[in-house]
Design a protein around this motif. Structure first.
Motif, PDB file in Angstrom:
ATOM      1  N   MET A 157       0.824  -1.190   0.000  1.00  0.00           N
ATOM      2  CA  MET A 157       0.000   0.000   0.000  1.00  0.00           C
ATOM      3  C   MET A 157       0.864   1.247   0.000  1.00  0.00           C
ATOM      4  N   THR A 158       1.919   1.252   0.789  1.00  0.00           N
ATOM      5  CA  THR A 158       2.774   2.433   0.856  1.00  0.00           C
ATOM      6  C   THR A 158       3.383   2.744  -0.503  1.00  0.00           C
ATOM      7  N   ALA A 159       3.781   1.724  -1.253  1.00  0.00           N
ATOM      8  CA  ALA A 159       4.366   1.954  -2.575  1.00  0.00           C
ATOM      9  C   ALA A 159       3.352   2.629  -3.508  1.00  0.00           C
ATOM     10  N   ARG A 160       2.097   2.205  -3.433  1.00  0.00           N
ATOM     11  CA  ARG A 160       1.070   2.822  -4.281  1.00  0.00           C
ATOM     12  C   ARG A 160       0.839   4.273  -3.889  1.00  0.00           C
ATOM     13  N   MET A 161       0.810   4.539  -2.599  1.00  0.00           N
ATOM     14  CA  MET A 161       0.624   5.923  -2.136  1.00  0.00           C
ATOM     15  C   MET A 161       1.828   6.778  -2.538  1.00  0.00           C
ATOM     16  N   ASP A 162       3.023   6.247  -2.331  1.00  0.00           N
ATOM     17  CA  ASP A 162       4.227   6.981  -2.727  1.00  0.00           C
ATOM     18  C   ASP A 162       4.215   7.295  -4.213  1.00  0.00           C
ATOM     19  N   ALA A 163       3.827   6.314  -5.024  1.00  0.00           N
ATOM     20  CA  ALA A 163       3.780   6.526  -6.472  1.00  0.00           C
ATOM     21  C   ALA A 163       2.751   7.592  -6.842  1.00  0.00           C
ATOM     22  N   ARG A 164       1.604   7.565  -6.194  1.00  0.00           N
ATOM     23  CA  ARG A 164       0.564   8.553  -6.485  1.00  0.00           C
ATOM     24  C   ARG A 164       1.035   9.956  -6.133  1.00  0.00           C
ATOM     25  N   PHE A 165       1.620  10.115  -4.942  1.00  0.00           N
ATOM     26  CA  PHE A 165       2.074  11.441  -4.532  1.00  0.00           C
ATOM     27  C   PHE A 165       3.257  11.914  -5.380  1.00  0.00           C
ATOM     28  N   ALA A 166       4.098  11.007  -5.830  1.00  0.00           N
ATOM     29  CA  ALA A 166       5.200  11.387  -6.719  1.00  0.00           C
ATOM     30  C   ALA A 166       4.648  11.897  -8.053  1.00  0.00           C
ATOM     31  N   LYS A 167       3.608  11.221  -8.567  1.00  0.00           N
ATOM     32  CA  LYS A 167       2.997  11.654  -9.828  1.00  0.00           C
ATOM     33  C   LYS A 167       2.369  13.030  -9.692  1.00  0.00           C
ATOM     34  N   VAL A 168       1.670  13.241  -8.591  1.00  0.00           N
ATOM     35  CA  VAL A 168       1.033  14.532  -8.344  1.00  0.00           C
ATOM     36  C   VAL A 168       2.099  15.634  -8.256  1.00  0.00           C
TER      37      VAL A 168
END
Length: 86
Positions: A1-12
Protein backbone atom coordinates in the motif's frame (compact mmCIF):
# COMPACT_ATOMS: atom_id res chain seq x y z
CA UNK A 1 0.00 0.00 0.00
CA UNK A 2 2.77 2.43 0.86
CA UNK A 3 4.37 1.95 -2.57
CA UNK A 4 1.07 2.82 -4.28
CA UNK A 5 0.62 5.92 -2.14
CA UNK A 6 4.23 6.98 -2.73
CA UNK A 7 3.78 6.53 -6.47
CA UNK A 8 0.56 8.55 -6.48
CA UNK A 9 2.07 11.44 -4.53
CA UNK A 10 5.20 11.39 -6.72
CA UNK A 11 3.00 11.65 -9.83
CA UNK A 12 1.03 14.53 -8.34
CA UNK A 13 4.27 16.32 -7.43
CA UNK A 14 5.62 15.77 -10.96
CA UNK A 15 2.42 17.31 -12.32
CA UNK A 16 2.93 20.31 -10.04
CA UNK A 17 -0.44 20.13 -8.38
CA UNK A 18 -1.88 19.31 -4.98
CA UNK A 19 -3.40 15.87 -4.41
CA UNK A 20 -7.13 15.49 -4.00
CA UNK A 21 -7.63 13.17 -1.03
CA UNK A 22 -11.26 12.17 -0.45
CA UNK A 23 -13.18 10.41 2.32
CA UNK A 24 -16.28 8.23 2.08
CA UNK A 25 -18.04 6.60 5.02
CA UNK A 26 -18.92 3.09 3.91
CA UNK A 27 -22.62 2.42 4.25
CA UNK A 28 -23.66 6.08 4.35
CA UNK A 29 -26.38 6.78 3.42
CA UNK A 30 -26.68 3.13 2.33
CA UNK A 31 -24.48 0.39 0.86
CA UNK A 32 -25.38 0.90 -2.80
CA UNK A 33 -25.01 4.69 -2.72
CA UNK A 34 -21.69 4.66 -0.90
CA UNK A 35 -20.35 1.98 -3.27
CA UNK A 36 -21.43 4.05 -6.28
CA UNK A 37 -19.69 7.12 -4.85
CA UNK A 38 -16.57 5.09 -4.10
CA UNK A 39 -16.42 3.74 -7.65
CA UNK A 40 -16.83 7.17 -9.24
CA UNK A 41 -14.31 9.14 -7.19
CA UNK A 42 -11.23 8.23 -9.29
CA UNK A 43 -12.88 9.38 -12.53
CA UNK A 44 -13.96 12.56 -10.73
CA UNK A 45 -10.31 13.38 -10.02
CA UNK A 46 -9.62 11.82 -6.62
CA UNK A 47 -5.97 10.88 -6.21
CA UNK A 48 -6.52 9.03 -2.93
CA UNK A 49 -9.74 7.61 -1.50
CA UNK A 50 -10.05 6.97 2.22
CA UNK A 51 -12.88 4.59 3.07
CA UNK A 52 -14.27 4.99 6.57
CA UNK A 53 -15.47 1.98 8.50
CA UNK A 54 -18.41 2.85 10.75
CA UNK A 55 -17.98 2.07 14.42
CA UNK A 56 -20.06 2.62 17.51
CA UNK A 57 -18.04 5.32 19.30
CA UNK A 58 -16.67 7.87 16.79
CA UNK A 59 -16.27 10.66 19.37
CA UNK A 60 -12.80 11.69 18.12
CA UNK A 61 -14.25 12.37 14.68
CA UNK A 62 -15.95 15.55 13.55
CA UNK A 63 -19.73 15.91 13.52
CA UNK A 64 -20.19 15.02 9.80
CA UNK A 65 -18.26 11.76 10.22
CA UNK A 66 -20.05 10.98 13.49
CA UNK A 67 -23.40 11.41 11.73
CA UNK A 68 -22.25 9.27 8.80
CA UNK A 69 -21.26 6.56 11.27
CA UNK A 70 -24.66 6.71 12.89
CA UNK A 71 -26.53 6.54 9.57
CA UNK A 72 -24.44 3.61 8.35
CA UNK A 73 -24.85 1.64 11.55
CA UNK A 74 -28.57 2.41 11.74
CA UNK A 75 -28.87 1.04 8.21
CA UNK A 76 -27.26 -2.22 9.24
CA UNK A 77 -23.78 -1.62 7.83
CA UNK A 78 -21.07 -3.90 9.24
CA UNK A 79 -17.33 -4.42 9.02
CA UNK A 80 -17.94 -7.38 6.70
CA UNK A 81 -19.97 -5.17 4.36
CA UNK A 82 -17.15 -2.60 4.34
CA UNK A 83 -14.62 -5.30 3.46
CA UNK A 84 -16.94 -6.59 0.72
CA UNK A 85 -17.10 -3.05 -0.63
CA UNK A 86 -13.31 -2.86 -0.84
Amino acid sequence: MTARMDARFAKVKEEGRPALVTFVMSGDPDYDTSLAILKRLPSAGADVVELGMPFSDPMAEGIPIQLGNQRALAGGHTMDKTLDMV
